[in-house]
Design a protein around this motif. Structure first.
Motif, mmCIF file in Angstrom:
data_model
loop_
_atom_site.group_PDB
_atom_site.id
_atom_site.type_symbol
_atom_site.label_atom_id
_atom_site.label_comp_id
_atom_site.label_asym_id
_atom_site.label_seq_id
_atom_site.Cartn_x
_atom_site.Cartn_y
_atom_site.Cartn_z
ATOM 1 N N THR A 190 0.812 -1.226 0.000
ATOM 2 C CA THR A 190 0.000 0.000 0.000
ATOM 3 C C THR A 190 0.848 1.281 0.000
ATOM 4 O OG1 THR A 190 -0.118 -0.102 2.410
ATOM 5 C CG2 THR A 190 -1.984 -1.046 1.189
ATOM 6 N N LEU A 191 2.138 1.163 0.252
ATOM 7 C CA LEU A 191 2.970 2.376 0.343
ATOM 8 C C LEU A 191 3.097 3.118 -0.986
ATOM 9 C CD1 LEU A 191 6.002 1.367 2.615
ATOM 10 C CD2 LEU A 191 3.924 2.613 3.238
ATOM 11 N N LEU A 192 3.019 2.361 -2.066
ATOM 12 C CA LEU A 192 3.199 2.961 -3.396
ATOM 13 C C LEU A 192 2.376 2.150 -4.376
ATOM 14 C CD1 LEU A 192 4.572 4.816 -5.410
ATOM 15 C CD2 LEU A 192 6.665 3.499 -5.185
ATOM 16 N N HIS A 193 1.249 2.728 -4.833
ATOM 17 C CA HIS A 193 0.400 1.961 -5.733
ATOM 18 C C HIS A 193 -0.528 2.858 -6.527
ATOM 19 C CE1 HIS A 193 -2.385 2.613 -2.412
ATOM 20 N NE2 HIS A 193 -3.363 2.022 -3.054
ATOM 21 N N GLN A 194 -1.135 2.239 -7.545
ATOM 22 C CA GLN A 194 -2.170 2.901 -8.330
ATOM 23 C C GLN A 194 -3.457 2.128 -8.059
ATOM 24 O OE1 GLN A 194 -1.757 2.428 -12.564
ATOM 25 N NE2 GLN A 194 -3.419 3.828 -13.048
ATOM 26 N N PRO A 195 -4.407 2.711 -7.318
ATOM 27 C CA PRO A 195 -5.577 1.932 -6.878
ATOM 28 C C PRO A 195 -6.415 1.343 -8.018
ATOM 29 C CG PRO A 195 -5.417 4.003 -5.663
ATOM 30 C CD PRO A 195 -4.389 4.074 -6.757
ATOM 31 N N GLY A 196 -6.515 2.017 -9.136
ATOM 32 C CA GLY A 196 -7.345 1.475 -10.207
ATOM 33 C C GLY A 196 -7.066 2.177 -11.526
ATOM 34 N N PRO A 197 -7.777 1.818 -12.587
ATOM 35 C CA PRO A 197 -8.772 0.745 -12.636
ATOM 36 C C PRO A 197 -8.090 -0.616 -12.675
ATOM 37 C CG PRO A 197 -8.534 1.761 -14.796
ATOM 38 C CD PRO A 197 -7.626 2.513 -13.871
ATOM 39 N N GLY A 198 -8.742 -1.576 -12.042
ATOM 40 C CA GLY A 198 -8.234 -2.936 -12.008
ATOM 41 C C GLY A 198 -9.354 -3.845 -11.576
ATOM 42 N N ASN A 199 -9.022 -5.089 -11.331
ATOM 43 C CA ASN A 199 -10.042 -6.065 -11.002
ATOM 44 C C ASN A 199 -10.756 -5.748 -9.695
ATOM 45 O OD1 ASN A 199 -10.692 -9.130 -9.986
ATOM 46 N ND2 ASN A 199 -10.840 -8.788 -12.192
ATOM 47 N N ARG A 200 -10.011 -5.178 -8.726
ATOM 48 C CA ARG A 200 -10.627 -4.807 -7.436
ATOM 49 C C ARG A 200 -11.438 -3.543 -7.526
ATOM 50 N NH1 ARG A 200 -7.179 -5.276 -1.849
ATOM 51 N NH2 ARG A 200 -5.953 -7.065 -2.454
ATOM 52 N N THR A 201 -10.963 -2.649 -8.381
ATOM 53 C CA THR A 201 -11.600 -1.336 -8.518
ATOM 54 C C THR A 201 -11.813 -1.045 -10.004
ATOM 55 O OG1 THR A 201 -9.337 -0.524 -8.314
ATOM 56 C CG2 THR A 201 -10.793 -0.165 -6.420
ATOM 57 N N PRO A 202 -12.860 -1.640 -10.581
ATOM 58 C CA PRO A 202 -13.089 -1.468 -12.027
ATOM 59 C C PRO A 202 -13.346 -0.002 -12.382
ATOM 60 C CG PRO A 202 -14.447 -3.237 -11.129
ATOM 61 C CD PRO A 202 -13.845 -2.513 -9.962
ATOM 62 N N ALA A 203 -13.136 0.320 -13.646
ATOM 63 C CA ALA A 203 -13.346 1.684 -14.130
ATOM 64 C C ALA A 203 -14.779 2.117 -13.819
ATOM 65 C CB ALA A 203 -13.085 1.737 -15.628
ATOM 66 N N SER A 204 -14.927 3.295 -13.234
ATOM 67 C CA SER A 204 -16.254 3.816 -12.913
ATOM 68 C C SER A 204 -16.132 5.320 -12.735
ATOM 69 C CB SER A 204 -16.776 3.204 -11.603
ATOM 70 O OG SER A 204 -15.973 3.657 -10.517
ATOM 71 N N GLN A 205 -17.246 5.979 -12.728
ATOM 72 C CA GLN A 205 -17.241 7.426 -12.493
ATOM 73 C C GLN A 205 -16.708 7.721 -11.089
ATOM 74 O OE1 GLN A 205 -17.868 9.692 -14.930
ATOM 75 N NE2 GLN A 205 -16.958 11.063 -13.415
ATOM 76 N N GLU A 206 -17.076 6.841 -10.136
ATOM 77 C CA GLU A 206 -16.636 7.006 -8.748
ATOM 78 C C GLU A 206 -15.102 6.962 -8.655
ATOM 79 O OE1 GLU A 206 -18.212 3.961 -6.244
ATOM 80 O OE2 GLU A 206 -17.389 4.887 -4.435
ATOM 81 N N LEU A 207 -14.523 6.004 -9.386
ATOM 82 C CA LEU A 207 -13.061 5.867 -9.396
ATOM 83 C C LEU A 207 -12.407 7.151 -9.894
ATOM 84 C CD1 LEU A 207 -10.734 3.193 -9.835
ATOM 85 C CD2 LEU A 207 -10.822 4.396 -11.981
ATOM 86 N N LEU A 208 -12.975 7.703 -10.960
ATOM 87 C CA LEU A 208 -12.419 8.948 -11.514
ATOM 88 C C LEU A 208 -12.601 10.087 -10.517
ATOM 89 C CD1 LEU A 208 -13.674 8.777 -15.230
ATOM 90 C CD2 LEU A 208 -11.403 8.233 -14.348
ATOM 91 N N ASP A 209 -13.804 10.187 -9.932
ATOM 92 C CA ASP A 209 -14.093 11.289 -8.998
ATOM 93 C C ASP A 209 -13.181 11.240 -7.770
ATOM 94 O OD1 ASP A 209 -16.030 12.068 -10.738
ATOM 95 O OD2 ASP A 209 -17.715 11.248 -9.582
ATOM 96 N N ASN A 210 -12.853 10.018 -7.327
ATOM 97 C CA ASN A 210 -11.999 9.866 -6.138
ATOM 98 C C ASN A 210 -10.510 9.938 -6.448
ATOM 99 O OD1 ASN A 210 -14.305 9.511 -4.669
ATOM 100 N ND2 ASN A 210 -14.177 7.266 -4.655
ATOM 101 N N GLY A 211 -10.176 10.150 -7.702
ATOM 102 C CA GLY A 211 -8.761 10.232 -8.089
ATOM 103 C C GLY A 211 -8.025 8.928 -7.889
#
Ligand code: UT7
Length: 327
Positions: A190-211
């Motif tokens: 968790t120290l260095l990562h890109q949360p999404g889009p990925g299998n855990r966090t698929p592409a969505s408007q929410e993902l974009l809004d939350n950066g």
């Protein structure tokens, strides 16, 4: 006799577009003085629309092949270290293979963040040692600018885009790769990562809004781990070969932060003339940073025949790695 992998060509490719610290002063609340003092970075290269990860990977590969005097059809394997591939799949390595016309090569991407290029060298070494390949192309490439939050001053001043590549071949001489060591500690993912889009966090408007499509880093923690791990990896690489820091001609470390590099140099007792640093011009290009630096050192004629060169990396995962070689 076990064949020894040897680098016979290097290449690098960078976007033409330069983004300076002064440009960043217009974008976020920061200053050239802060960025220079905390990171040593002055400017970085940024891809423009129409330029992709495969664009730079292909250009760097062509230069490395040209220097090596190797035709693309003679490549047995293409390994591309990247966390910013053109697509989730197919691999960027396959796109590079097609661009080059390297019709005989197997090709795959490798995800080890900033350690990706050294992980790639380690795999190439195993293929060559095991006689499963004779000639291998290893690339480190990133277009990080597309996953950087340009409104976050904590991260936007750090990263840049670019590619570096090397061609390795089996050699019988005493020069070439002496050892590779690769390490991971997923407990720190968790120290260095890109949360999404990925299998855990698929592409969505929410993902974009939350950066959540942008790089997240706990810089301080990463800093401390990087210094410790890279120092230890350097000692392990040297002692595994019966060598000491005094034998080293060059340390080419991952280019993330001038203070990290200086701290490692100090801990190792290595003079600054033996540390190759170019991050003031490119920032942190993740898996591309070491092969870009290696190519610059090589083309500047700094790496004399038989010079002892240590490559040392640390990145997200967390991952770290070393490669020791006689040039
Ligand atoms: O590629 C592999 C892994 N990556 C790395 O190795 C990077 C490792 N980490 C680092 O290089 C450093 O931790 C950073 C350069 C990211 C940050 O340097 P730092 O000395 O660790 O600073 P900090 O995170 O402790 O932040 C100090 C202050 C904060 O302000 P407060 O909270 O103390 O008021 C930040 O908000 O500096 C502030 N700050 C900035 N100020 C001006 C953070 N970024 C900036 C900025 N301009 N760009």
């Amino acid at each position: 006799m076990i064949p020894r992998p040897k680098i016979i060509g290097t290449g690098a490719a960078l976007p033409d577009r330069v983004l300076t610290n002064h440009d960043l002063e217009q974008m976020v609340e920061t200053s050239d003085a802060w960025i220079m003092a905390r990171t040593g970075i002055k400017e970085r290269r940024i891809a423009v629309p129409g330029e992709f990860t495969s664009t730079f990977a292909t250009a760097a590969a062509r230069k490395a092949l040209e220097m090596a005097g190797v035709s693309p059809v003679d490549l047995d394997l293409i390994i591309c270290g990247t966390v910013t591939p053109d697509f989730p799949f197919p691999s960027t390595a396959c796109i590079v293979q097609s661009n080059l016309g390297a019709t005989r090569a197997a090709a795959f991407d490798l995800s080890a963040a900033c350690s990706g290029f050294l992980y790639g060298l380690s795999i190439a070494e195993k293929f060559i040692n095991g006689k499963a390949a004779t000639t291998v192309l290893v690339i480190g490439v990133e277009v990080l600018s597309r996953i950087v939050d340009w409104s976050d001053r904590n991260t936007c001043c750090l990263f840049g885009d670019g590619a570096g590549a090397v061609v390795l071949t089996a050699s019988e001489g005493s020069s070439g790769i002496l050892s590779t060591h690769i390490y991971s500690d997923g407990g720190h993912w968790t120290l260095l990562h890109q949360p999404g889009p990925g299998n855990r966090t698929p592409a969505s408007q929410e993902l974009l809004d939350n950066g959540e499509r942008f790089i997240r880093m706990q810089g301080n923690e990463v800093f401390k781990l990087a210094v410790r791990a890279m120092e230890e990896a350097a000692h392990t690489a040297l002692s595994a070969n019966g060598l000491t820091v005094a034998d080293l001609d060059y340390l080419i470390p991952h280019q993330a932060n001038r203070r990290i590099i200086d701290a490692i140099g100090k801990r190792l007792g290595l003079g600054s003339d033996k540390l190759f640093v170019n991050l003031e011009r490119y920032g942190n290009t993740s898996s591309a940073s070491i092969p870009i630096a290696l190519d610059e050192a090589n083309r500047q004629g700094l790496l004399k025949e038989n010079a002892l060169v240590l490559l040392d990396a640390f990145g997200g995962g967390v991952t770290w790695a070393s490669v020791l070689m006689r040039w």
